[in-house]
Design a protein around this motif. Structure first.
Motif, PDB file in Angstrom:
ATOM      1  N   ARG A  65      24.007 -13.794 -33.603  1.00 61.64           N
ATOM      2  CA  ARG A  65      24.623 -12.849 -32.674  1.00 61.64           C
ATOM      3  C   ARG A  65      24.996 -11.563 -33.420  1.00 61.64           C
ATOM      4  NH1 ARG A  65      28.181 -16.909 -29.204  1.00 61.64           N
ATOM      5  NH2 ARG A  65      26.963 -16.953 -27.284  1.00 61.64           N
ATOM      6  N   VAL A 105      30.325  -7.383 -30.680  1.00 65.46           N
ATOM      7  CA  VAL A 105      29.488  -8.056 -29.691  1.00 65.46           C
ATOM      8  C   VAL A 105      30.240  -8.173 -28.371  1.00 65.46           C
ATOM      9  CG1 VAL A 105      28.406 -10.244 -29.066  1.00 65.46           C
ATOM     10  CG2 VAL A 105      28.084  -9.304 -31.366  1.00 65.46           C
ATOM     11  N   GLU A 146      29.462  -6.592 -24.600  1.00 70.01           N
ATOM     12  CA  GLU A 146      29.300  -7.423 -23.409  1.00 70.01           C
ATOM     13  C   GLU A 146      30.301  -7.042 -22.328  1.00 70.01           C
ATOM     14  OE1 GLU A 146      26.696  -9.663 -23.100  1.00 70.01           O
ATOM     15  OE2 GLU A 146      26.194  -8.559 -24.926  1.00 70.01           O
ATOM     16  N   SER A 159      32.726 -13.821 -36.015  1.00 69.77           N
ATOM     17  CA  SER A 159      31.326 -14.219 -35.866  1.00 69.77           C
ATOM     18  C   SER A 159      31.170 -15.689 -35.483  1.00 69.77           C
ATOM     19  CB  SER A 159      30.544 -13.942 -37.158  1.00 69.77           C
ATOM     20  OG  SER A 159      31.075 -14.705 -38.235  1.00 69.77           O
ATOM     21  N   CYS A 206      31.770 -13.794 -23.793  1.00 69.24           N
ATOM     22  CA  CYS A 206      31.454 -14.079 -25.199  1.00 69.24           C
ATOM     23  C   CYS A 206      30.431 -15.205 -25.287  1.00 69.24           C
ATOM     24  CB  CYS A 206      32.726 -14.447 -25.942  1.00 69.24           C
ATOM     25  SG  CYS A 206      32.475 -14.763 -27.702  1.00 69.24           S
ATOM     26  N   ALA A 217      26.871 -14.051 -24.606  1.00 64.90           N
ATOM     27  CA  ALA A 217      26.278 -13.008 -25.446  1.00 64.90           C
ATOM     28  C   ALA A 217      24.965 -13.506 -26.059  1.00 64.90           C
ATOM     29  CB  ALA A 217      27.239 -12.604 -26.545  1.00 64.90           C
ATOM     30  N   TRP A 221      21.673 -14.135 -28.552  1.00 65.51           N
ATOM     31  CA  TRP A 221      21.411 -14.373 -29.963  1.00 65.51           C
ATOM     32  C   TRP A 221      20.127 -13.656 -30.352  1.00 65.51           C
ATOM     33  CZ3 TRP A 221      24.484 -17.614 -33.140  1.00 65.51           C
ATOM     34  CH2 TRP A 221      25.533 -18.257 -32.477  1.00 65.51           C
ATOM     35  N   ASP A 222      20.149 -12.966 -31.488  1.00 64.72           N
ATOM     36  CA  ASP A 222      19.029 -12.139 -31.922  1.00 64.72           C
ATOM     37  C   ASP A 222      18.150 -12.895 -32.912  1.00 64.72           C
ATOM     38  OD1 ASP A 222      20.196  -9.976 -30.481  1.00 64.72           O
ATOM     39  OD2 ASP A 222      21.555  -9.632 -32.190  1.00 64.72           O
TER      40      ASP A 222
END
Length: 279
Positions: free
Chosen positions: A42, A210, A214, A243, A271, A274, A276-277
Motif C-alpha cells: 500500500r 494513503v 482515500e 503502514s 482504510c 485502500a 495495494w500496489d
C-alpha cells in the motif's frame, strides 16, 4: 508453513560477512518500513518518494524508484517484477529499507561524489494491534520530525515506559500540550463529519498519506490544525494509523474517547478498502 527467516540484503546482494553493515548501525541515515501482502504494498509511490526526498536532503543525491524496486524484488525473490508464485518468492512480509553512507559519514570529502547504500531487511509480516488502543502522552517531539531517520532511542524507551503503565503507545506532545504523533503512528481525530489531523512537527506517515488520499476520494472533509491535550474532550473519536493499518483509540491518558461516531467506522472502512500496489 515454516516461519519466515530474517535476512539482510545490501544493494541487492545478501550480506554475508556483516562487515559492510557497520555504517548502518550509526546514527546518520533514514529508512522506510512497509508491509507486503500478496506481493503488493500500500502506498508504494509514497514510500519511493519518501526515500528519494530524504536521500536528497541528507546526502545530496537522488535515489531512484527503479533502484529501490529492483532491490525490493530481489529481496522478495522476484527479480522479474511480476510477483509470481514460483518457489522462493516471498508473498507476505515486513520490509525495512535503510539508506546510509557506506563509510558512515554524513558528508564525503571535498570533490568526492556521494555514495549511498541500501539495506533491506525482510521479516515476517506484522499487523496493527487489534484496537481499540490506549495512548499515554509523553513530553517529546522527534528532532527533524519530517524525516524517518534512524536513532529512535527516545521513542523506543517511551514505548517501554508507557507499556509498563498499561498503555499501548506513547502520544508525542510538545510545548503547551501540542499533540504531534504517536511513537510509531500518526493520530487523527473525528469531529462531526470531518477528520482533524494535528498540525505540528511530525512525520507524514505512509498510512496517513494513503488514508488522506482515500478520504479525499470519498469527499470526507479533512482539517489540519493545532490540537492540544486540553482539546481532546471536544472530539467524537480518535484513531492511529501507519503502514500496518489502522486502529481506533478508546483512551488518552485518563480521558475516555468515544467509539461510536459514524464517521469513525467509515474511516476504518476507507482504510481497509485502500488499494495495494504491485511491486
Amino acid at each position: 508453513m515454516p516461519p519466515l527467516p530474517a535476512r539482510l540484503e545490501l544493494n541487492g546482494h545478501a550480506a554475508i560477512t556483516g562487515l559492510e553493515l557497520f555504517p548502518a548501525l550509526g546514527g546518520y541515515g533514514h529508512f522506510t518500513a512497509m508491509q507486503v501482502r500478496g506481493g503488493r504494498v500500500r502506498g508504494l509511490d509514497f514510500h519511493l518518494a519518501r526515500l528519494d526526498a530524504a536521500t536528497r536532503e541528507l546526502f545530496g543525491v537522488e535515489l531512484s524508484g527503479e533502484r529501490i524496486l529492483a532491490h525490493l524484488r530481489h529481496a522478495l525473490g522476484d527479480d522479474s517484477g511480476e510477483n509470481d508464485d514460483r518457489d522462493g518468492t516471498t508473498r507476505d512480509a515486513s520490509v525495512r529499507i535503510n539508506v546510509f553512507s557506506p563509510d558512515g559519514s554524513a558528508e564525503p570529502p571535498a570533490g568526492v561524489e556521494p555514495e549511498i547504500s541500501v539495506l533491506l531487511t525482510v521479516r515476517p509480516p506484522y499487523e496493527m494491534p487489534a484496537g481499540p488502543l490506549t495512548l499515554c502522552s509523553v513530553p517529546y517531539q522527534r528532532p527533524f520530525a519530517h524525516i524517518k531517520h534512524v536513532g529512535g532511542f527516545a521513542q523506543g524507551h517511551y514505548i517501554k515506559l508507557v507499556e509498563r503503565r498499561g498503555f499501548d503507545e506513547p502520544l508525542l506532545v510538545g510545548e503547551g500540550g501540542l499533540i504531534a504523533e504517536g511513537a510509531i503512528t500518526n493520530v487523527g481525530f473525528i469531529q462531526g463529519d470531518a477528520v482533524v489531523w494535528p498540525q505540528a512537527p511530525m512525520l507524514l506517515g505512509i498510512g496517513m498519506q494513503v488514508l488522506q488520499r482515500e478520504l479525499s476520494a470519498a469527499d470526507v472533509p479533512q482539517h489540519h490544525r493545532r490540537v492540544l491535550l486540553d482539546d481532546l474532550a471536544a472530539f467524537d473519536g480518535a484513531f492511529v494509523t501507519n503502514s500496518r493499518g489502522i486502529a481506533t483509540v478508546r483512551r488518552i491518558d485518563e480521558l475516555d474517547i468515544p467509539l461510536d461516531a459514524p464517521l469513525l467506522a467509515h474511516v476504518l472502512d476507507r482504510c481497509a478498502q485502500a488499494p495495494w500496489d504491485a511491486i
